[in-house]
Design a protein around this motif. Structure first.
Motif, PDB file in Angstrom:
ATOM      1  N   VAL A   7       0.843  -1.209   0.000  1.00 38.32           N
ATOM      2  CA  VAL A   7       0.000   0.000   0.000  1.00 38.32           C
ATOM      3  C   VAL A   7       0.872   1.250   0.000  1.00 38.32           C
ATOM      4  N   GLU A   8       1.937   1.221   0.776  1.00 39.31           N
ATOM      5  CA  GLU A   8       2.849   2.361   0.810  1.00 39.31           C
ATOM      6  C   GLU A   8       3.412   2.640  -0.583  1.00 39.31           C
ATOM      7  N   LYS A   9       3.824   1.568  -1.269  1.00 37.56           N
ATOM      8  CA  LYS A   9       4.376   1.747  -2.617  1.00 37.56           C
ATOM      9  C   LYS A   9       3.315   2.260  -3.585  1.00 37.56           C
ATOM     10  N   LYS A  13       3.570   5.660  -5.700  1.00 38.21           N
ATOM     11  CA  LYS A  13       3.369   5.614  -7.158  1.00 38.21           C
ATOM     12  C   LYS A  13       2.328   6.644  -7.584  1.00 38.21           C
ATOM     13  N   ALA A  14       1.237   6.730  -6.842  1.00 38.73           N
ATOM     14  CA  ALA A  14       0.174   7.680  -7.178  1.00 38.73           C
ATOM     15  C   ALA A  14       0.672   9.120  -7.093  1.00 38.73           C
ATOM     16  N   ILE A  15       1.510   9.409  -6.110  1.00 37.85           N
ATOM     17  CA  ILE A  15       2.065  10.767  -5.976  1.00 37.85           C
ATOM     18  C   ILE A  15       3.016  11.056  -7.133  1.00 37.85           C
ATOM     19  N   LEU A  16       3.897  10.104  -7.436  1.00 35.75           N
ATOM     20  CA  LEU A  16       4.866  10.313  -8.511  1.00 35.75           C
ATOM     21  C   LEU A  16       4.195  10.467  -9.869  1.00 35.75           C
ATOM     22  N   GLN A  17       3.077   9.773 -10.056  1.00 31.09           N
ATOM     23  CA  GLN A  17       2.383   9.845 -11.339  1.00 31.09           C
ATOM     24  C   GLN A  17       1.397  11.011 -11.411  1.00 31.09           C
ATOM     25  N   GLY A  18       1.346  11.817 -10.341  1.00 31.60           N
ATOM     26  CA  GLY A  18       0.506  13.012 -10.371  1.00 31.60           C
ATOM     27  C   GLY A  18      -0.948  12.788 -10.044  1.00 31.60           C
ATOM     28  N   ILE A  43      -3.321   1.256   7.841  1.00 31.01           N
ATOM     29  CA  ILE A  43      -3.313   2.505   7.061  1.00 31.01           C
ATOM     30  C   ILE A  43      -2.621   3.606   7.847  1.00 31.01           C
ATOM     31  N   ARG A  44      -2.902   3.669   9.128  1.00 31.06           N
ATOM     32  CA  ARG A  44      -2.265   4.690   9.975  1.00 31.06           C
ATOM     33  C   ARG A  44      -0.743   4.517   9.974  1.00 31.06           C
ATOM     34  N   GLU A  45      -0.297   3.263  10.008  1.00 31.80           N
ATOM     35  CA  GLU A  45       1.146   2.984   9.958  1.00 31.80           C
ATOM     36  C   GLU A  45       1.738   3.447   8.630  1.00 31.80           C
ATOM     37  N   VAL A  46       1.036   3.184   7.538  1.00 35.84           N
ATOM     38  CA  VAL A  46       1.500   3.613   6.211  1.00 35.84           C
ATOM     39  C   VAL A  46       1.619   5.130   6.155  1.00 35.84           C
ATOM     40  N   ILE A  81      12.147   6.997  -3.948  1.00 36.72           N
ATOM     41  CA  ILE A  81      12.068   7.231  -5.390  1.00 36.72           C
ATOM     42  C   ILE A  81      12.906   6.205  -6.140  1.00 36.72           C
ATOM     43  N   ILE A  82      14.135   5.997  -5.680  1.00 34.57           N
ATOM     44  CA  ILE A  82      15.027   5.058  -6.350  1.00 34.57           C
ATOM     45  C   ILE A  82      14.475   3.637  -6.275  1.00 34.57           C
TER      46      ILE A  82
END
Length: 237
Positions: A7-9, A13-18, A43-46, A81-82
């Motif tokens: 879920v974190e990834k 991904k959603a942030i990086l893809q706008g 979810i809170r942990e993420v 990011i990497i």
């Protein structure tokens, strides 16, 4: 990969893809738990991890706000990011090489000034280095970490440690070129020679020149439009 990490990834991904723009709000914990079919504690942990990584700003009783990760992020953001990319973008390598121009000459100068016999011992190992990207990437990371430690300024080592998950991946990409591997061998030889003399000033100048050369070698490989913008193209992913 466990569900929380997945879920974190996905959110990164959603942030990086706008899908989430800087300054926008993401869904509530309840809504995210429904979307990803996991419990609210997970979810809170993420969200906490994304906050520590510079991706989000958490606000009590309100939705989390998406940061401009280039300016509101931290070293963890860089590592995220990497790790997101299977192949490190050329532009990101260029950013990193530019950072090294400012950073590396300083800790090399101090390492030679304070511990030049140990610097010589470290650099003497390059003679047995196999001519492969993997070997060069591993050795160069070892050299940089040890030189930072020998500078006796712990902040240099701490900064580099933050890049560890990313450094070797970027170095592998950089050392794919036999020309760059040979250029690095010549640099190691020259640096060892000045370290033998304990000449910290010359070591600094040599390191700065090599960092500039590394930047130029990589920049010359980019197409003209990449050189102008030097920005990621997430829409192509």
């Amino acid at each position: 990969m466990n569900r929380t990490a997945s879920v974190e990834k996905e959110l990164i991904k959603a942030i990086l893809q706008g899908e989430y723009l800087a300054g926008s709000q993401i869904e509530t914990e309840r809504e995210l738990a429904t979307i990803y079919d996991i419990g609210r504690p997970a979810i809170r942990e993420v969200l906490q991890r994304l906050s520590h990584g510079g991706w989000l700003t958490l606000r009590k009783g309100q939705r989390a706000v998406v940061n401009d990760y280039w300016y509101g992020g931290n070293i963890t953001t860089i590592v995220d990011i990497i790790e997101y990319f299977d192949q490190v973008p050329d532009a990101f390598v260029l950013y990193f090489l530019e950072l090294r121009i400012a950073l590396t000459p300083q800790y090399i100068k101090k390492a030679v000034k304070l511990n030049h016999p140990k610097v010589v011992g470290l650099l003497s190992e390059f003679d047995e280095l196999p001519d492969t990207p993997e070997a060069f990437a591993s050795y160069d990371w070892k050299v940089q970490k040890e030189l930072a430690r020998l500078s006796e300024n712990p902040l240099f080592a701490l900064v580099l440690n933050g890049f560890e998950p990313a450094y070797v991946k970027m170095a592998m990409k950089y050392f794919e070129s036999s020309f760059r591997r040979e250029a690095s061998l010549n640099y190691y030889r020259k640096l060892m020679a000045v370290a033998l003399k304990g000449d910290d000033q010359q070591a600094e100048e040599l390191a700065h020149a090599m960092m500039e050369k590394s930047y130029t070698l990589w920049a010359n490989q980019l197409s003209s439009d990449e050189k102008i913008g030097v920005r990621f193209r997430f829409e192509d992913m």
